[in-house]
Design an enzyme around this catalytic site. Structure first.
Site, PDB file in Angstrom:
ATOM      1  N   GLY A 165      64.453 -76.804 -35.068  1.00 37.07           N
ATOM      2  CA  GLY A 165      63.413 -77.203 -34.109  1.00 37.07           C
ATOM      3  C   GLY A 165      62.011 -76.803 -34.520  1.00 37.07           C
ATOM      4  N   ALA A 166      61.834 -76.408 -35.776  1.00 34.80           N
ATOM      5  CA  ALA A 166      60.510 -75.957 -36.219  1.00 34.80           C
ATOM      6  C   ALA A 166      59.744 -77.077 -36.913  1.00 34.80           C
ATOM      7  CB  ALA A 166      60.656 -74.760 -37.156  1.00 34.80           C
ATOM      8  N   GLY A 167      60.346 -78.278 -36.951  1.00 36.42           N
ATOM      9  CA  GLY A 167      59.683 -79.383 -37.638  1.00 36.42           C
ATOM     10  C   GLY A 167      59.728 -79.228 -39.147  1.00 36.42           C
ATOM     11  N   LEU A 168      60.722 -78.477 -39.629  1.00 37.29           N
ATOM     12  CA  LEU A 168      60.839 -78.266 -41.078  1.00 37.29           C
ATOM     13  C   LEU A 168      62.011 -79.046 -41.655  1.00 37.29           C
ATOM     14  CD1 LEU A 168      60.096 -74.415 -41.123  1.00 37.29           C
ATOM     15  CD2 LEU A 168      58.523 -76.294 -41.600  1.00 37.29           C
ATOM     16  N   SER A 169      62.494 -80.019 -40.896  1.00 39.15           N
ATOM     17  CA  SER A 169      63.553 -80.924 -41.359  1.00 39.15           C
ATOM     18  C   SER A 169      64.886 -80.259 -41.625  1.00 39.15           C
ATOM     19  CB  SER A 169      63.108 -81.647 -42.626  1.00 39.15           C
ATOM     20  OG  SER A 169      62.412 -82.769 -42.276  1.00 39.15           O
ATOM     21  N   SER A 170      65.294 -79.452 -40.676  1.00 40.74           N
ATOM     22  CA  SER A 170      66.634 -78.866 -40.799  1.00 40.74           C
ATOM     23  C   SER A 170      67.678 -79.983 -40.792  1.00 40.74           C
ATOM     24  CB  SER A 170      66.895 -77.882 -39.670  1.00 40.74           C
ATOM     25  OG  SER A 170      66.723 -78.521 -38.423  1.00 40.74           O
ATOM     26  N   SER A 171      67.395 -81.085 -40.103  1.00 42.49           N
ATOM     27  CA  SER A 171      68.396 -82.161 -40.048  1.00 42.49           C
ATOM     28  C   SER A 171      68.541 -82.854 -41.403  1.00 42.49           C
ATOM     29  CB  SER A 171      68.068 -83.166 -38.940  1.00 42.49           C
ATOM     30  OG  SER A 171      66.747 -83.586 -39.046  1.00 42.49           O
ATOM     31  N   HIS A 202      53.385 -89.620 -40.467  1.00 43.84           N
ATOM     32  CA  HIS A 202      53.716 -90.845 -39.722  1.00 43.84           C
ATOM     33  C   HIS A 202      53.293 -92.085 -40.506  1.00 43.84           C
ATOM     34  CE1 HIS A 202      55.418 -89.746 -35.736  1.00 43.84           C
ATOM     35  NE2 HIS A 202      54.955 -88.577 -36.092  1.00 43.84           N
ATOM     36  N   ASP A 261      61.785 -87.230 -45.274  1.00 44.79           N
ATOM     37  CA  ASP A 261      62.433 -85.917 -45.264  1.00 44.79           C
ATOM     38  C   ASP A 261      63.640 -85.875 -46.199  1.00 44.79           C
ATOM     39  OD1 ASP A 261      60.536 -85.515 -43.329  1.00 44.79           O
ATOM     40  OD2 ASP A 261      61.930 -85.668 -41.649  1.00 44.79           O
TER      41      ASP A 261
HETATM   42  C1  GLA Z   1      59.740 -86.889 -38.957  1.00 40.78           C
HETATM   43  C2  GLA Z   1      60.528 -88.038 -39.587  1.00 40.78           C
HETATM   44  C3  GLA Z   1      59.883 -88.502 -40.887  1.00 40.78           C
HETATM   45  C4  GLA Z   1      58.393 -88.761 -40.725  1.00 40.78           C
HETATM   46  C5  GLA Z   1      57.718 -87.584 -40.017  1.00 40.78           C
HETATM   47  C6  GLA Z   1      56.283 -87.883 -39.697  1.00 40.78           C
HETATM   48  O1  GLA Z   1      59.833 -85.741 -39.762  1.00 40.78           O
HETATM   49  O2  GLA Z   1      61.841 -87.637 -39.840  1.00 40.78           O
HETATM   50  O3  GLA Z   1      60.543 -89.637 -41.368  1.00 40.78           O
HETATM   51  O4  GLA Z   1      58.172 -89.961 -40.061  1.00 40.78           O
HETATM   52  O5  GLA Z   1      58.380 -87.245 -38.811  1.00 40.78           O
HETATM   53  O6  GLA Z   1      55.543 -88.041 -40.867  1.00 40.78           O
END
Ligand code: GLA
Length: 379
Positions: A117-123, A31, A167
């Site tokens: 949805g795992a917070g691994l940036s699939s998007s 963040h 990401d």
């Molecule tokens: C998500 C957002 C990123 C970053 C993180 C937190 O993954 O896509 O830009 O802000 O949260 O570090």
């Protein structure tokens, strides 16, 4: 059956190009990207593949290997921000962000292998695989940082998620064996070698499978607090503030803004400390920094949740060198650093703790720092 073969079966034409882009974990700097800070993520080996072909007309057809019987259809002229839709919006947003450089309709088939949805940036993996393919097919000649900004704009303005730049940048610019030290203000980078395997270590990724809904407001609210704090301090972004300056200006901020800002300023410091420690291969000190970051995300930034805390606490109680929640928060994944020999008992302990607490069964991944987006095949 391969992606290319499926493409031909579905669209009755061959793909012109297949591009791939990875998901990520973030080692440290959470963040802080939208505060112009420094972050240090790395690409995971799981990636998304996009097979793309130009059409003669202005139609767009999008499908995925995961839902082959569903074809989303629109046209170049109908793309507009805020459009309803599901995951296809991320792709439509990227096409939209290229503007009038996209002169033909498109057929696109995606194979998304980054856990959703795992917070691994699939998007980001999805956006970047498509962005790279379009950059090539339409000879747009964007550099990787420019493509990262374009994909971020797709997500900010088209999808409506006010994410930072981390990401997309790591998905495009990562290099195997390295974490990416990224200056989120100017997108300059330094590759930081991270030889976990050489040190007999592994990074365990625990997907808590707790709900992860960044678009739901918690993320935007944190971002707004940080921007308001920077405004009141008279600086462009929290990156421009030291902890000493923050302390002397305490009275200018609300209690909540101060907590958020303290997390950001200290986490940026932790990124710099981590770079030094990684260069010395001092992984036990790196582990401690990860744990400090977790405490800060939990107590000052308040974006952790019981599942993430349990994952980290159980890891620490089972010989982890250190760990923390990663990504946007409110669910998703945690990471924890282990000696390879300690991983399997730790996994068991975490799974058991989750059952005991009545949480969803967690999923486990490990990944060494992997390479960024690339053209997989030009056909
Ligand atoms: C998500 C957002 C990123 C970053 C993180 C937190 O993954 O896509 O830009 O802000 O949260 O570090």
């Amino acid at each position: 059956m391969s992606l290319a073969t499926n493409f031909t079966e579905l669209f009755s034409t061959k793909p012109e190009i297949i591009c791939e882009a990875p998901g990520r974990v973030n080692l440290i700097g959470e963040h802080v990207d939208y505060c112009d800070g420094f972050v240090m993520p790395f690409a995971i080996s799981d990636r998304t593949y996009a097979a793309v072909s130009r059409r003669q007309d202005r139609h767009i057809r999008i499908s995925s290997m995961q839902r082959r019987n569903e074809i989303f259809e629109t046209t170049l002229d109908d793309l507009k921000p805020g459009l309803d839709g599901k995951w296809e919006r991320y792709i439509c947003g990227v096409i939209w962000a290229f503007g009038n450089q996209i002169t033909n309709g498109l057929d696109i088939l995606v194979d998304g292998r980054v856990a959703l949805g795992a917070g691994l940036s699939s998007s980001a993996a999805l956006e970047c695989s498509v962005a790279l393919a379009l950059n090539e097919l339409f000879k747009s000649k964007y550099t990787l940082p420019e493509l990262a900004r374009l994909a971020q704009r797709a997500e900010n303005e088209y999808v409506g998620m006010p994410c930072g730049i981390m990401d997309q940048s790591v998905s495009l610019m990562a290099q195997s064996g390295n974490a990416l030290l990224l200056d989120c203000r100017d997108l300059s980078t330094e590759q930081i070698p991270i030889d976990l395997a050489g040190a007999g270590l592994e990074l365990l990724i625990v997907d808590t499978r707790a709900h992860h809904a960044l678009v739901d407001g918690g993320y935007a609210e944190r971002r707004a607090s940080c921007e308001s704090a920077a405004n009141k301090l008279g600086i462009k972004a929290l990156r421009d503030c030291s902890i000493a300056q923050l302390e002397t200006s305490r009275s200018k901020l609300t209690e909540l803004e101060y907590m958020r800002a303290e997390h950001v300023v200290r986490d940026i410091e932790r990124v710099h400390e981590c770079v030094v420690l990684l260069k010395q291969s001092d992984f036990s000190a790196v582990g401690q920094i990860l744990t400090q970051s977790h405490a800060s995300l939990r107590d000052l930034f308040e974006i952790s949740c019981p599942e993430l805390n349990l994952a980290v606490d159980t890891a620490l109680a089972n010989n982890s060198l250190g760990g923390r929640m990663i990504g946007g928060g409110f669910g998703g994944s945690a990471i924890a650093l282990f000696k390879v020999a300690d991983i399997s008992s730790a996994k068991e302990a975490i799974a058991k703790a989750f059952t005991g607490a009545g949480f969803n069964e967690p999923r486990f991944f490990t990944s060494l720092p992997s390479s960024g987006a690339r053209i997989t095949q030009q056909l």
